[in-house]
Design a protein around this motif. Structure first.
Motif, short mmCIF file in Angstrom:
data_model
loop_
_atom_site.label_atom_id
_atom_site.label_comp_id
_atom_site.label_asym_id
_atom_site.label_seq_id
_atom_site.Cartn_x
_atom_site.Cartn_y
_atom_site.Cartn_z
N THR A 1 79.45 -27.15 119.98
CA THR A 1 80.10 -25.85 120.07
C THR A 1 81.59 -26.06 120.19
OG1 THR A 1 79.95 -25.82 122.47
CG2 THR A 1 78.13 -24.81 121.26
N GLY A 2 82.34 -25.05 119.88
CA GLY A 2 83.78 -25.19 120.01
C GLY A 2 84.50 -23.93 119.63
N THR B 1 74.23 -26.65 114.62
CA THR B 1 72.97 -27.27 115.01
C THR B 1 72.48 -28.17 113.89
OG1 THR B 1 72.45 -25.25 116.23
CG2 THR B 1 70.63 -26.77 115.83
N TRP C 1 67.54 -33.64 117.48
CA TRP C 1 68.40 -32.51 117.14
C TRP C 1 69.62 -32.52 118.04
CZ3 TRP C 1 69.43 -28.17 120.33
CH2 TRP C 1 68.68 -28.11 121.51
N MET D 1 73.43 -30.16 119.08
CA MET D 1 74.18 -28.91 118.94
C MET D 1 75.60 -29.14 119.43
SD MET D 1 73.51 -25.16 120.55
CE MET D 1 72.24 -24.77 119.40
N PHE E 1 82.32 -21.44 117.41
CA PHE E 1 81.26 -21.80 116.48
C PHE E 1 80.19 -22.61 117.20
CE2 PHE E 1 81.51 -26.36 116.03
CZ PHE E 1 82.80 -26.67 116.39
N THR E 2 78.99 -22.59 116.65
CA THR E 2 77.95 -23.53 117.08
C THR E 2 77.40 -24.17 115.82
OG1 THR E 2 76.24 -21.84 116.94
CG2 THR E 2 77.19 -22.19 119.08
#
Lengths: 171, 300
Positions: B155-156, B142, B151, B153, B139-140
């Motif tokens: 991920t994982g 943001t 901002w 972000m 997934f990402t």
């Protein structure tokens, strides 16, 4: 419809299990089987006394449709991702073995997945699998062989021998 | 002995163990097919109701059945079929808060999902814009903060496949889950579950902005610590031509033991849109020029 319910109670289990393997889980399998039933109701005159065979073929063909949609989805995915597309896997995340297999199968191209399920779950011969899929014997051989190789790459099940022992893979 | 193949067979056996055909599947298929035929016929006759745009206050002239009735089997089936078709049909779901406080977009299903939630401090003034894209493996996420002009972000790896739509939903939680807007497939599964459980009652037909709608209501009441009572009422307004939800209203009331009550309401207009390039582009979170990237923790 009542007769169909009765038929499903007797013979639907194996079809649903195959559909789950093709679709990526029990829920997706149920949807796939329902869609196949709808198609069968629409073309009842073509069933010719073999609802199980018709349903099996339809499940595989519909699954291919679903996979085609997924391919379109994957093509669109880059449009939807943010500016940094690097993905860092988290090694601590775990999945259980059941879902792991569905996940691995979903990473195979449609033809390979169908060939794997037909050959090693349904236990059909290559000729029978080719008949269900409406393709050549060589295509089934190739798809099954590549599918197993891909599963091995993905860390799924390491086959000890090639899937298509009597033939070579076709391109 | 080909042990690799045997192992694969065993894993397939294990993965599909316990999967059984639910009763009524053929009947459901027959109903779904009938509904598709009816919808096609209605479309051909030009009678499909087009959901009107976005007038804010829903002028609902309710004509409910006395006390409401549990949503009928046929109605439940039709709504479930419509939701299934929408989820399978690659639709983009757009939910717009009627008070202008949020704009939500969802796309995808069990395999991949994308969502975007944009919150506004005032009409046209975004405060936070969040987007997620998930595949079965990754997934990402943001987040753009307009307050801090930053901002982030993250991920994982995610076990998305485990949350098959509706798979973990029970009657007890279904109405709780449908409170949250989600991707079409999960939203569909949770509404389906709530309908199946009889957690939604049919309050009859109402008029919304001149358009007929079927009104389904769920009331959840739970006692709180200190003698307070929490009541949440969720109302789904369903388009009678398409059987898809067109309005989503949630009201909550917390009543203290002394009778003092606080009330909140959320209302969304829901649109089911084709996955055109323009609609898909709405799922993207733009990063405004000049905003600084920070770690996700710094934004939390």
């Amino acid at each position: 419809v009542a007769a169909l319910e009765e038929f499903l109670a007797r013979r639907g289990g194996p079809l649903l299990r195959a559909a789950a393997l093709l679709g990526g889980g029990p829920e997706a399998g149920e949807d796939l089987l329902q869609a196949a039933l709808e198609r069968m109701l629409r073309h009842w005159d073509r069933v010719e006394g073999d609802p199980e065979g018709y349903l099996r073929r339809t499940i595989y063909h519909l699954a291919a449709d679903g996979w085609r949609r997924q391919r379109r989805w994957r093509e669109r995915l880059p449009l939807l991702q943010g500016p940094d597309r690097g993905i860092v896997p988290d090694p601590s995340a775990q999945v259980d073995q059941r879902d792991e297999l569905f996940r691995l199968l979903l990473q195979l191209p449609p033809g390979q997945r169908a060939a794997i399920v037909l050959r090693y779950w349904e236990d059909l011969s290559e000729a029978e699998a080719a008949q269900v899929l409406g393709c050549s014997l060589g295509t089934v051989k190739s798809a099954a062989s590549r599918g197993l190789a891909r599963l091995r790459e993905l860390g799924g099940t390491p086959p000890a021998a090639p899937a298509c022992q009597e033939g070579t893979m076709q391109r | 002995m080909n042990t690799g193949i045997e192992e694969l067979r065993e894993r397939m056996e294990h993965a599909t163990a316990g999967i059984a055909v639910p009763g009524g599947l053929a009947r459901r298929a027959a109903r779904h097919r009938r509904r598709k035929i009816m919808t096609k016929a209605a479309a051909a006759a030009g009678t499909v109701v087009v959901v009107a745009g976005a007038a804010i206050a829903a002028t609902t002239a309710a004509a409910p059945h006395e006390g409401g009735t549990i949503a009928g089997t046929r109605l439940v089936s039709d709504i479930r079929s419509a939701l299934d078709a929408a989820a399978a049909g690659d639709d983009v779901v757009h939910a717009q808060a009627l008070n202008g406080s949020a704009d939500l977009w969802f796309y995808g299903g069990a395999q991949e999902r994308v969502s975007r939630v944009e919150q506004f401090s005032a009409p046209g003034q975004p405060s936070v814009d969040q987007g997620s894209a998930a595949t079965p493996a990754t997934f990402t996420h943001t987040v753009v903060s307009y307050r801090s002009k930053t901002w982030s972000m993250s991920t994982g790896k995610v076990d998305l496949i485990r949350r098959q739509p509706g798979a973990q939903t029970s009657c007890a939680t279904a109405t709780g889950l449908i409170f949250f807007m989600q991707d079409p497939a999960t939203l569909t599964a949770d509404i389906r579950e709530a309908l199946s459980c009889g957690e939604l009652t049919n309050e009859g037909t109402v008029r919304v902005d001149g358009v007929s709608a079927i009104k389904l209501v769920s009331v959840l009441s739970s006692p709180q610590v200190g003698g307070a009572t929490f009541v949440r009422t969720t109302t789904l307004l369903v388009n009678p031509a398409t059987y898809l939800p067109m309005r989503w209203l949630v009201s909550t009331t917390l009543t203290q033991r002394g009778g003092q009550a606080s009330h909140a309401e959320l209302s969304y207009e829901i649109s089911w849109l084709p996955s055109t390039r323009a609609n898909l582009a709405s799922l993207q979170v733009p990063i405004p020029a000049g905003f600084t990237r920070v770690s996700p923790k710094a934004q939390s």
